[in-house]
Design an enzyme around this catalytic site. Structure first.
Site, PDB file in Angstrom:
ATOM      1  N   HIS A 134      -6.340   7.261  11.160  1.00  0.00           N
ATOM      2  CA  HIS A 134      -7.270   8.372  10.865  1.00  0.00           C
ATOM      3  C   HIS A 134      -7.113   9.496  11.888  1.00  0.00           C
ATOM      4  CE1 HIS A 134      -9.496   6.704   7.477  1.00  0.00           C
ATOM      5  NE2 HIS A 134      -9.506   5.542   8.101  1.00  0.00           N
TER       6      HIS A 134
ATOM      7  N   TRP B 178       0.224   5.347   8.930  1.00  0.00           N
ATOM      8  CA  TRP B 178      -0.524   6.024  10.000  1.00  0.00           C
ATOM      9  C   TRP B 178       0.453   6.445  11.097  1.00  0.00           C
ATOM     10  CZ3 TRP B 178      -5.030   7.244   8.168  1.00  0.00           C
ATOM     11  CH2 TRP B 178      -5.730   6.369   7.338  1.00  0.00           C
TER      12      TRP B 178
ATOM     13  N   ARG C 145     -22.034   2.517  -2.253  1.00  0.00           N
ATOM     14  CA  ARG C 145     -22.802   1.714  -1.295  1.00  0.00           C
ATOM     15  C   ARG C 145     -23.856   2.558  -0.603  1.00  0.00           C
ATOM     16  NH1 ARG C 145     -17.562  -0.691  -0.484  1.00  0.00           N
ATOM     17  NH2 ARG C 145     -17.617  -2.926  -1.011  1.00  0.00           N
ATOM     18  N   ALA C 146     -23.518   3.824  -0.340  1.00  0.00           N
ATOM     19  CA  ALA C 146     -24.484   4.712   0.311  1.00  0.00           C
ATOM     20  C   ALA C 146     -25.662   5.022  -0.602  1.00  0.00           C
ATOM     21  CB  ALA C 146     -23.800   6.007   0.741  1.00  0.00           C
TER      22      ALA C 146
ATOM     23  N   THR D 240     -12.399  10.420 -11.762  1.00  0.00           N
ATOM     24  CA  THR D 240     -13.668   9.825 -12.188  1.00  0.00           C
ATOM     25  C   THR D 240     -14.728  10.068 -11.125  1.00  0.00           C
ATOM     26  OG1 THR D 240     -12.482   8.087 -13.389  1.00  0.00           O
ATOM     27  CG2 THR D 240     -14.807   7.699 -12.910  1.00  0.00           C
TER      28      THR D 240
ATOM     29  N   LYS E  16       0.824  -1.207   0.000  1.00  0.00           N
ATOM     30  CA  LYS E  16       0.000   0.000   0.000  1.00  0.00           C
ATOM     31  C   LYS E  16       0.860   1.260   0.000  1.00  0.00           C
ATOM     32  CE  LYS E  16      -4.137  -1.872   2.260  1.00  0.00           C
ATOM     33  NZ  LYS E  16      -5.070  -1.738   3.413  1.00  0.00           N
TER      34      LYS E  16
ATOM     35  N   PHE F   5     -17.834   8.853  -9.346  1.00  0.00           N
ATOM     36  CA  PHE F   5     -18.631   7.660  -9.102  1.00  0.00           C
ATOM     37  C   PHE F   5     -19.948   8.076  -8.447  1.00  0.00           C
ATOM     38  CE2 PHE F   5     -14.234   6.077  -9.026  1.00  0.00           C
ATOM     39  CZ  PHE F   5     -14.324   5.092  -9.994  1.00  0.00           C
TER      40      PHE F   5
ATOM     41  N   HIS G 286     -19.891   0.250   6.310  1.00  0.00           N
ATOM     42  CA  HIS G 286     -18.520  -0.193   6.572  1.00  0.00           C
ATOM     43  C   HIS G 286     -18.423  -0.864   7.949  1.00  0.00           C
ATOM     44  CE1 HIS G 286     -14.375  -0.302   5.373  1.00  0.00           C
ATOM     45  NE2 HIS G 286     -13.954   0.350   6.444  1.00  0.00           N
TER      46      HIS G 286
END
Length: 415
Positions: A155, A150, A328-329, A322, A127, A324, A202
């Site tokens: 976060h 991190w 999912r929401a 792009t 990653k 989208f 999630h």
């Protein structure tokens, strides 16, 4: 006698009536000199003369997006976001990643999609990427999940990052350069209802973010200050109703909490001040910090986000962003009562997003106007130089023609 007279008078009257009718259809819509003269068809095909073409180019260059009806007044300095980002020096972009705002996609753009003199080195299957400065310097110009990991906690919010990032950069082996660094904070925001539903989905799949530090004033909150909404290892399978019923769910007003200076309200100690005062301070702090960041984008405006980032940092992306629209929401079917409940639970985020969206669109319009004005002046200068070139070129051409003619005449005279 009368019948003969009527027979001779009727044809002229009918002819006159016919001419009046024809004139109504043929004559211009606006009488007199009020109507502009229509150019001949040949001129229209050629696009008019040089003056007309210049006027058309001026009008095209001056074209700007439709004027935005602003809700919040912002000064020019708050709309013009251009930073002198020195990638060869000690400048650092710090990405504050708020959950479910499209930050993962944007973070990948930062390490894989920017046209750089020395691109980030990304190994297959990993990653993190190494984003070193040009010229062989091993120091990094990007502090984010996909470059430094991190380093300030999972976060990390504004309160954590601003107190942690300078020391974290020192620990990366660049001692002695701390005073020379400029930290440019950036983030992404999203419509509160969509973001809340996305976080619920999630969490429903097993996400917890339980390893987040939530550091504030040098310590993490106690279990009493920040209890969990679930008793097991995670909250997988949670229904939307259960998700909304937990009063200390960090999903509520997450964007405001992530952007505000929590030390102003006693961190996670809810007894430090009354709720209404706490909410007012948090919202105002989040607005101020967001406005003063070098850049922020909105998930719902991917192309505008790309445009403003490129303008702010003078960096170009290789491929366009792009949009989208199916997420999912968006696939969650909720009634108006549920939507209203989510907005009530996120009433601070709703106000912040309204503020952010207005500032974002004003910045976009300001940048577009600035770009159009710059292009217009550039075209005008090019035309001026062209006219000067022609003015200097024509006398030389005329002199050359005169010399050729005189030489010819002299030869004819000798013959």
């Amino acid at each position: 006698m009368d019948e003969r007279f009527n027979r001779w008078l009727l044809p002229p009257l009918l002819a006159l009536l016919f001419l009046l009718i024809v004139y109504q259809y043929v004559s211009p819509a606006c009488p007199g000199a009020a109507c502009p003269r229509r150019p001949p068809a040949s001129a229209a095909r050629r696009g008019g003369g040089p003056a007309e073409r210049e006027e058309e180019e001026e009008a095209a260059a001056a074209a700007v997006p439709p004027r935005l009806v602003a809700k919040f007044p912002f000064a020019r300095g708050e709309l013009c976001r251009r930073v002198r980002f020195d990638m060869r020096g000690r400048d650092v972009i710090v990405f504050l990643h708020i959950q479910k705002t499209g930050g993962t996609t944007f973070g990948r753009h930062l390490v894989r999609n920017i046209r750089l003199e020395q691109p980030c080195y990304c190994r297959a299957g990993q990653k993190k990427c190494a984003c070193h400065r040009p010229g062989g310097d091993k120091d990094t110009w990007l502090f984010s999940r996909f470059s430094t990991g991190w380093s300030c906690g999972l976060h990390a919010d504004w309160t954590e990052l601003t107190s942690c990032v300078p020391a974290a950069m020192e620990r990366r082996g660049c001692a002695g350069n701390r005073t020379l660094r400029n930290f440019y904070y950036i983030t992404m925001l999203r419509d509160p209802v969509s973001r809340y539903l996305s976080e619920w989905k999630h969490v429903q799949r097993g996400a917890t973010w339980k390893t987040s530090l939530h550091m504030c004033d040098g310590r993490s909150p106690t279990p009493d200050e920040l209890p969990t909404c679930y008793e097991g290892d995670d909250w997988s399978g949670v229904s939307l109703q259960e998700f909304m019923d937990c009063s200390y769910n960090l999903a509520n007003n997450r964007q405001v909490r992530m952007l505000a200076d929590l030390s102003l309200v006693g961190c996670y100690n809810l007894t430090f001040m009354n709720e209404s005062e706490r909410n007012m301070i948090l919202l105002q702090s989040a607005k101020n910090n967001l406005k003063n960041m070098a850049f922020f984008g909105l998930t719902e405006f991917q192309r505008k986000t790309q445009y403003l980032f490129e303008r702010t940092f003078n960096l170009k992306f290789i491929s366009p962003f792009t949009q989208f629209n199916v997420t999912r929401a968006s696939n969650v079917d909720i009634g108006e009562d549920v939507r209203q409940r989510i907005e009530e639970l996120n009433f601070l985020d709703v106000q912040l997003y309204e503020y952010a969206k207005d500032l974002f669109l004003q910045r976009f319009q300001y940048s577009k106007q600035e770009e159009h004005q710059k292009n217009r002046l550039k075209r005008r200068e090019e035309r001026r130089l062209l006219r000067e070139q022609r003015a200097h070129q024509w006398p030389r051409e005329e002199a050359a023609e005169v010399a050729i003619t005189e030489d010819y005449n002299s030869q004819v005279a000798r013959w």
